[in-house]
Design a protein around this motif. Structure first.
Motif, mmCIF file in Angstrom:
data_model
loop_
_atom_site.group_PDB
_atom_site.id
_atom_site.type_symbol
_atom_site.label_atom_id
_atom_site.label_comp_id
_atom_site.label_asym_id
_atom_site.label_seq_id
_atom_site.Cartn_x
_atom_site.Cartn_y
_atom_site.Cartn_z
ATOM 1 N N LYS A 1 2.169 1.896 -3.453
ATOM 2 C CA LYS A 1 1.124 2.447 -4.332
ATOM 3 C C LYS A 1 0.931 3.935 -4.054
ATOM 4 O O LYS A 1 0.761 4.724 -4.966
ATOM 5 N N ASN A 2 0.949 4.318 -2.760
ATOM 6 C CA ASN A 2 0.709 5.720 -2.389
ATOM 7 C C ASN A 2 1.856 6.625 -2.816
ATOM 8 O O ASN A 2 1.676 7.817 -2.991
ATOM 9 N N ASN A 3 3.072 6.040 -2.948
ATOM 10 C CA ASN A 3 4.226 6.853 -3.321
ATOM 11 C C ASN A 3 4.381 7.010 -4.823
ATOM 12 O O ASN A 3 5.242 7.755 -5.279
ATOM 13 N N ASN A 4 3.557 6.293 -5.610
ATOM 14 C CA ASN A 4 3.655 6.375 -7.080
ATOM 15 C C ASN A 4 2.578 7.268 -7.664
ATOM 16 O O ASN A 4 1.625 7.588 -7.072
ATOM 17 N N ARG B 1 0.844 -1.215 0.000
ATOM 18 C CA ARG B 1 0.000 0.000 0.000
ATOM 19 C C ARG B 1 0.871 1.253 0.000
ATOM 20 O O ARG B 1 0.565 2.228 -0.673
ATOM 21 N N GLY B 2 1.976 1.221 0.753
ATOM 22 C CA GLY B 2 2.909 2.353 0.803
ATOM 23 C C GLY B 2 3.529 2.603 -0.558
ATOM 24 O O GLY B 2 3.699 3.752 -0.972
#
Ligand SMILES: Cc1cc2nc3c(=O)[nH]c(=O)nc-3n(C[C@H](O)[C@H](O)[C@H](O)COP(=O)(O)OP(=O)(O)OC[C@H]3O[C@@H](n4cnc5c(N)ncnc54)[C@H](O)[C@@H]3O)c2cc1C
Length: 46
Positions: free
Chosen positions: A43-46, A40-41
């Protein structure tokens, strides 16, 4: 439960300590939850 390789998790007998099913299942649950958090981390950073 993360190993020294980022995003790779270990659980159960290979982590040492108590060699019992209950401990392997507990750590497997923890590792799974941490792996979800890691993905999830990403995905959130992309
Ligand atoms: C004879 C015996 C009796 C036991 N009795 C009990 C008991 O009564 N109660 C209890 O709580 N615990 C008992 N244990 C311990 C219990 O079996 C282990 O703690 C538990 O199975 C650990 O689970 P795990 O998933 O960490 O490892 P494992 O169950 O060993 O699973 C690891 C898996 O990874 C696979 N693997 C290995 N290398 C690779 C590779 N390179 N690529 C792909 N797959 C690979 C293996 O084939 C295996 O299927 C016993 C153990 C033994 C040997």
């Amino acid at each position: 439960m993360e190993t020294n390789i980022k995003g790779i998790y270990a659980c159960g007998d290979c982590t040492g300590g108590l060699l019992q099913i209950s401990k392997a299942v507990y750590e497997g649950t923890k590792a799974g939850i941490q792996a979800i958090g890691y993905i999830r981390g990403m995905k959130n950073n992309n």
